[in-house]
Design an enzyme around this catalytic site. Structure first.
Site, PDB file in Angstrom:
ATOM      1  N   ARG A 134      -1.142 -13.120 -17.309  1.00 32.22           N
ATOM      2  CA  ARG A 134      -1.784 -14.298 -17.901  1.00 32.22           C
ATOM      3  C   ARG A 134      -2.712 -13.909 -19.046  1.00 32.22           C
ATOM      4  NH1 ARG A 134      -2.828 -17.722 -12.916  1.00 32.22           N
ATOM      5  NH2 ARG A 134      -4.095 -15.933 -12.435  1.00 32.22           N
ATOM      6  N   LYS A 157       4.045  -7.671  -0.354  1.00 34.44           N
ATOM      7  CA  LYS A 157       3.643  -8.437   0.814  1.00 34.44           C
ATOM      8  C   LYS A 157       2.442  -9.305   0.439  1.00 34.44           C
ATOM      9  CE  LYS A 157       0.692  -6.841   4.214  1.00 34.44           C
ATOM     10  NZ  LYS A 157      -0.707  -6.746   3.844  1.00 34.44           N
ATOM     11  N   ASP A 180       7.113  -2.571   1.692  1.00 35.12           N
ATOM     12  CA  ASP A 180       6.012  -2.377   2.636  1.00 35.12           C
ATOM     13  C   ASP A 180       5.481  -0.988   2.326  1.00 35.12           C
ATOM     14  OD1 ASP A 180       4.523  -1.438   4.856  1.00 35.12           O
ATOM     15  OD2 ASP A 180       5.402  -3.017   6.086  1.00 35.12           O
ATOM     16  N   HIS A 181       4.290  -0.902   1.806  1.00 35.52           N
ATOM     17  CA  HIS A 181       3.867   0.389   1.255  1.00 35.52           C
ATOM     18  C   HIS A 181       3.717   1.471   2.341  1.00 35.52           C
ATOM     19  CE1 HIS A 181      -0.308  -0.693   2.359  1.00 35.52           C
ATOM     20  NE2 HIS A 181      -0.567   0.585   2.262  1.00 35.52           N
ATOM     21  N   LYS A 229       4.777   6.201   2.665  1.00 32.58           N
ATOM     22  CA  LYS A 229       3.967   7.335   3.138  1.00 32.58           C
ATOM     23  C   LYS A 229       4.886   8.420   3.692  1.00 32.58           C
ATOM     24  CE  LYS A 229       0.109   4.320   4.482  1.00 32.58           C
ATOM     25  NZ  LYS A 229      -0.947   4.583   3.533  1.00 32.58           N
ATOM     26  N   GLU A 244      -9.372   1.091  10.192  1.00 31.98           N
ATOM     27  CA  GLU A 244      -9.984   1.230   8.865  1.00 31.98           C
ATOM     28  C   GLU A 244     -11.488   1.172   9.028  1.00 31.98           C
ATOM     29  OE1 GLU A 244      -7.639  -0.660   5.490  1.00 31.98           O
ATOM     30  OE2 GLU A 244      -7.455  -2.110   7.110  1.00 31.98           O
ATOM     31  N   ASP A 304      -2.042  -9.718   8.492  1.00 32.90           N
ATOM     32  CA  ASP A 304      -2.203  -8.726   7.431  1.00 32.90           C
ATOM     33  C   ASP A 304      -1.537  -7.393   7.788  1.00 32.90           C
ATOM     34  OD1 ASP A 304      -3.337  -7.859   4.932  1.00 32.90           O
ATOM     35  OD2 ASP A 304      -4.870  -6.767   6.062  1.00 32.90           O
ATOM     36  N   HIS A 350       3.167  -3.503   8.517  1.00 30.86           N
ATOM     37  CA  HIS A 350       2.924  -2.062   8.657  1.00 30.86           C
ATOM     38  C   HIS A 350       3.087  -1.576  10.101  1.00 30.86           C
ATOM     39  CE1 HIS A 350       1.575  -2.788   4.734  1.00 30.86           C
ATOM     40  NE2 HIS A 350       0.313  -3.031   4.967  1.00 30.86           N
ATOM     41  N   LYS A 382     -10.681  -3.780  10.930  1.00 32.51           N
ATOM     42  CA  LYS A 382     -11.590  -3.367   9.853  1.00 32.51           C
ATOM     43  C   LYS A 382     -12.929  -2.995  10.480  1.00 32.51           C
ATOM     44  CE  LYS A 382      -9.071  -5.190   6.312  1.00 32.51           C
ATOM     45  NZ  LYS A 382      -8.291  -4.264   5.487  1.00 32.51           N
TER      46      LYS A 382
HETATM   47  C1  BG6 Z   1      -2.680  -3.716   3.112  1.00 30.27           C
HETATM   48  C2  BG6 Z   1      -3.598  -4.699   3.774  1.00 30.27           C
HETATM   49  O1  BG6 Z   1      -1.351  -4.152   3.182  1.00 30.27           O
HETATM   50  O2  BG6 Z   1      -2.810  -2.449   3.757  1.00 30.27           O
HETATM   51  C3  BG6 Z   1      -5.033  -4.200   3.716  1.00 30.27           C
HETATM   52  O3  BG6 Z   1      -3.486  -5.958   3.127  1.00 30.27           O
HETATM   53  C4  BG6 Z   1      -5.145  -2.809   4.289  1.00 30.27           C
HETATM   54  O4  BG6 Z   1      -5.909  -5.102   4.390  1.00 30.27           O
HETATM   55  C5  BG6 Z   1      -4.098  -1.882   3.686  1.00 30.27           C
HETATM   56  O5  BG6 Z   1      -6.436  -2.331   4.010  1.00 30.27           O
HETATM   57  C6  BG6 Z   1      -4.064  -0.568   4.428  1.00 30.27           C
HETATM   58  O6  BG6 Z   1      -3.264   0.340   3.735  1.00 30.27           O
HETATM   59  P1  BG6 Z   1      -3.536   1.901   3.825  1.00 30.27           P
HETATM   60  O7  BG6 Z   1      -2.427   2.499   3.031  1.00 30.27           O
HETATM   61  O8  BG6 Z   1      -4.897   2.133   3.240  1.00 30.27           O
HETATM   62  O9  BG6 Z   1      -3.487   2.246   5.275  1.00 30.27           O
END
Ligand code: BG6
Length: 512
Positions: free
Chosen positions: A61, A168, A197-198, A202, A236, A255, A260, A360
């Protein structure tokens, strides 16, 4: 191209180079682009896995010229590169960056995008292959895809490919995920869709399959006969930071769990696939998701725990309660912690509980899968001073200390029979050194070569949401009245411990 950039590009790549293509990033002025995507692409260039026929078009944007976008990326890379930046290679890289500004809902913007694509295609010989990365607000995913389709930019013809990576969250419950899949499949075929999905980027997550299927000794004991239970922790230490607006609508369950955590569950529990082909692997993963026992409403109340943090400590610092975080309503009922117990109803896992927890503001950042084996029979030790035998524990440490450890009993030297517990430990870093990466390299590369193994198929996303939906429904119908219920810097509410104690078990207290 000249100097070190040239050298880099001319030396042998470590594998098959990604296909020629242009990557279009929607949401290019946002956080993900600067923190992950551009550094990951740069790393791929450094590994010589990026085709020479490559370009990036940022779409956002914010009004910016190509030059301004390049300058911004050059500033950002100083902060977010995972390793030293080679000036010549960077120069080679940024020449290939372009920017188109526009509103994703405005048809004219797609005309400008189309022109830019044609120009870059001609200049770099990218052969009409386009990779769209949707790094925008999730509400825009469907609209962008419809617009790409309407502009004729999604059609695969004359041998070129068009692929879309979707970030996501993919939907916010079962119905919305179903609807989103339905909408986007009006434009794209399943083979063009890469739901990211990140966690699958890993190394340690990818290694779960290698650990299980490339080693003969574990598979025979990887089942209900030998395993007592599995504990998966994704802890976390951070709070919600600046993401309160998003997080308050999502909560810890949405989330983290259907995405994950379920990735970790499926990779731990799946049967060996017949090959490493995308569909062979994903078929096995989805079978696990389908086998997760549906919880009745009473079971939801018994087997799930929600928590929300109040003020407390993170290291030496006092930190605020969730309800005092930016963009979070002062009376928010959103959970920042969830623990739950699931069963996988199949032959391998019948009656083996999987305990999952995430939250968290827990005491540390830690992701691990702990497999607890059944104890050996005590008979031989009745007449010794040993009080009880500790079960063996195999822990897959996903982050931050990547590795695998096996914990077993050993005799403490001395005249009496006394037992101690010792660890056999493998640390990635000791063997392979550290490989600085953003975690997005492999996923971007896989998309460039058309390998969808590490991406979510529609049925996986829908089935995951289906499992979580029952919990969401019960939680919504019976809001929790006692939030906040754990102090920041602790392992969540007492009920999470009670969940284990009732089963005669305990959460691992992880090293901090
Ligand atoms: C994200 C969540 O997908 O993954 C976050 O939306 C979270 O809330 C994060 O902090 C955690 O990813 P990683 O790679 O730091 O474990």
């Amino acid at each position: 191209m000249d100097g070190a950039g040239e050298k880099h590009r001319n030396s042998e790549p470590l594998g098959h180079v990604g296909d020629p293509c242009i990557m279009v990033i929607f949401g290019a002025s946002g956080d993900l682009t600067k923190r992950k995507l551009i550094p990951a692409l740069y790393n791929l260039a450094k590994e010589r896995l990026l085709s020479k026929a490559f370009a990036v078009i940022g779409f956002g944007r914010r009004g910016m010229s190509h030059e301004e976008f390049r300058d911004k990326c050059s500033q950002d890379i100083k902060e977010f590169a995972t390793d030293l930046v080679d000036p010549d290679l960077w120069k080679w890289f940024i020449q290939r960056l372009y920017y188109v500004s526009g509103d994703v809902q405005d048809q004219n913007a797609y005309q400008r995008l189309q022109n830019q694509l044609a120009e870059a295609d001609k200049k770099y010989g990218t052969q009409g292959n386009y990779l769209y990365y949707l790094a925008t607000e999730p509400d825009l995913f469907s609209q962008i895809i419809q617009q790409i389709g309407a502009a004729g930019l999604s059609r695969e013809e004359n041998g070129h490919w068009r692929r879309v990576i979707i970030e996501k969250p993919f939907g916010r419950d079962f119905e919305s995920a179903l609807a989103l899949n339905h909408e986007i499949r009006k434009v794209l075929s399943e083979s063009q869709i890469y739901r990211i999905d990140h966690y699958l980027g890993k190394e340690t997550v990818q290694n779960i399959m290698i650990f299980r299927f490339a080693n003969g000794i574990f598979e025979p004991i990887w089942n209900r006969r030998y395993i007592d239970h599995v504990q998966i922790t994704v802890a976390e230490d951070i709070g919600v930071g600046q993401r309160g607006g998003y997080y308050d609508k999502a909560g810890a369950l949405r989330d983290m769990v259907p995405n994950h955590i379920f990735q970790l569950v499926t990779l731990t529990a799946m049967e060996p696939p017949i090959s490493f082909d995308a569909d062979a692997v994903r078929d096995e993963q989805v079978k696990i998701l389908r086998a997760i026992q549906t919880l009745s409403h009473e079971e939801v109340l018994r087997s799930t725990v929600r928590g929300q943090y109040c003020e407390g400590a993170a290291g030496d610092q006092r930190v605020p309660a969730y309800r005092s975080e930016p963009s979070v309503p002062a009376d928010s009922d959103t959970e920042t912690f969830v623990a739950l117990k699931l069963y996988i109803d199949n032959w391998r896992w019948a009656n083996v509980p999987f305990y999952l927890r995430t939250g968290k503001r827990l005491p540390c950042r830690l992701t691990e899968i702990a497999i607890q084996f059944k104890s050996a029979p005590f008979v031989l030790f009745r007449k010794t001073s040993v009080g009880h035998l500790k079960p063996n524990l195999l822990v897959l440490h996903i982050q931050p200390d990547e590795g695998i450890s096996l914990n077993f009993g050993a005799k403490i030297p001395g005249p009496l029979v006394r037992l101690g517990t010792v660890d056999m430990e493998f640390k990635y870093e000791d063997y392979f050194g550290s490989t600085p990466s953003t975690g997005h390299e492999r996923l971007l590369y896989d998309c460039m070569v058309g390998d969808a193994t590490l991406f979510q198929r529609a049925d996986m996303v829908e089935t995951s949401w289906n499992v979580v939906s029952t919990i969401q429904d019960v939680w919504q119908a019976l809001p929790y009245r006692k939030f906040p219920n754990y102090e920041a810097g602790t392992w969540g509410p007492q009920e999470a411990d009670d969940l284990m104690v009732r089963d005669g078990r305990a959460w691992r207290r992880c090293k901090q």
